[in-house]
Design a protein around this motif. Structure first.
Motif, mmCIF file in Angstrom:
data_model
loop_
_atom_site.group_PDB
_atom_site.id
_atom_site.type_symbol
_atom_site.label_atom_id
_atom_site.label_comp_id
_atom_site.label_asym_id
_atom_site.label_seq_id
_atom_site.Cartn_x
_atom_site.Cartn_y
_atom_site.Cartn_z
ATOM 1 N N LEU A 1 45.690 41.988 48.076
ATOM 2 C CA LEU A 1 47.476 42.145 47.496
ATOM 3 C C LEU A 1 47.944 41.251 47.855
ATOM 4 N N ALA A 2 48.552 40.925 46.799
ATOM 5 C CA ALA A 2 50.225 39.990 46.909
ATOM 6 C C ALA A 2 51.274 41.118 46.553
ATOM 7 N N THR A 3 51.497 40.843 48.148
ATOM 8 C CA THR A 3 52.913 41.643 48.258
ATOM 9 C C THR A 3 54.277 40.951 48.785
ATOM 10 N N ASP A 4 55.693 41.455 48.151
ATOM 11 C CA ASP A 4 56.784 40.992 48.962
ATOM 12 C C ASP A 4 56.785 39.408 48.805
ATOM 13 N N LEU B 1 54.721 35.784 52.132
ATOM 14 C CA LEU B 1 53.839 36.887 50.969
ATOM 15 C C LEU B 1 52.766 37.784 52.384
ATOM 16 N N THR B 2 52.883 39.506 51.868
ATOM 17 C CA THR B 2 52.250 39.890 52.552
ATOM 18 C C THR B 2 51.217 40.574 51.790
ATOM 19 N N VAL C 1 47.733 42.579 51.314
ATOM 20 C CA VAL C 1 47.515 43.944 51.339
ATOM 21 C C VAL C 1 46.037 44.211 51.184
ATOM 22 N N SER D 1 47.744 45.100 56.218
ATOM 23 C CA SER D 1 48.799 44.143 55.388
ATOM 24 C C SER D 1 48.906 42.851 56.697
ATOM 25 N N GLU E 1 52.223 36.124 42.303
ATOM 26 C CA GLU E 1 53.867 37.080 41.982
ATOM 27 C C GLU E 1 52.725 38.612 43.211
ATOM 28 N N SER E 2 54.329 39.220 43.303
ATOM 29 C CA SER E 2 53.648 40.464 43.559
ATOM 30 C C SER E 2 52.697 41.418 42.351
ATOM 31 N N GLY E 3 51.507 41.761 43.555
ATOM 32 C CA GLY E 3 51.104 42.518 42.754
ATOM 33 C C GLY E 3 49.278 42.203 42.101
#
Length: 127
Positions: free
Chosen positions: A52-55, A64-65, A67, A84, A99-101
């Motif tokens: 999962l892409a975050t930040d 990106l991070t 997770v 992560s 994008e995040s999420g």
């Protein structure tokens, strides 16, 4: 050495070389999660990272991070703490849907606690 022996020896050498080349062509790239990378087993290796892409930050460089649990943890306990991994994308063609999420699939190398992605794909919501 007789001519037939040379031909037979040559045929054996060629068969062995063909076998070695075909075996090495079948090697695959490991598909891993952030938790798998943190185990240290894949340091310096070219792998496929999914999570999962975050930040997500898109600027001169894309960071990106990612997770996600390790595959072993996921099967045992879905509520385990998620791992992560920070990632930098070196590919110039960044998908507009990044994008995040979103679930991402990155190809690249993990080293010194950071994933350097040479390719990035964003999974559709239907997958």
């Amino acid at each position: 050495m007789k001519r037939t022996h040379r031909i037979l020896l040559g045929a054996i050498v060629i068969a062995v070389l063909v076998g070695v080349v075909s075996t090495s062509m079948g090697t695959t790239t490991a598909k891993v999660s952030p938790g798998d990378l943190q185990s240290g087993e894949y340091d310096g290796e070219y792998v496929i990272l999914e999570g999962l892409a975050t930040d997500v930050r898109i600027g001169n460089t894309v960071t990106l991070t990612v997770v996600g649990n390790s595959s072993e943890t996921r099967t045992v306990d879905d509520n385990a703490t998620e791992a992560s991994v920070p990632a930098v994308v070196t590919d110039d063609s960044i998908p507009a849907t990044l994008e995040s999420g979103r679930i991402v699939v990155l190809e690249g190398t993990y080293d010194d606690g950071r994933f350097e992605a040479s390719s990035v794909m964003v999974k559709s919501h239907e997958q």
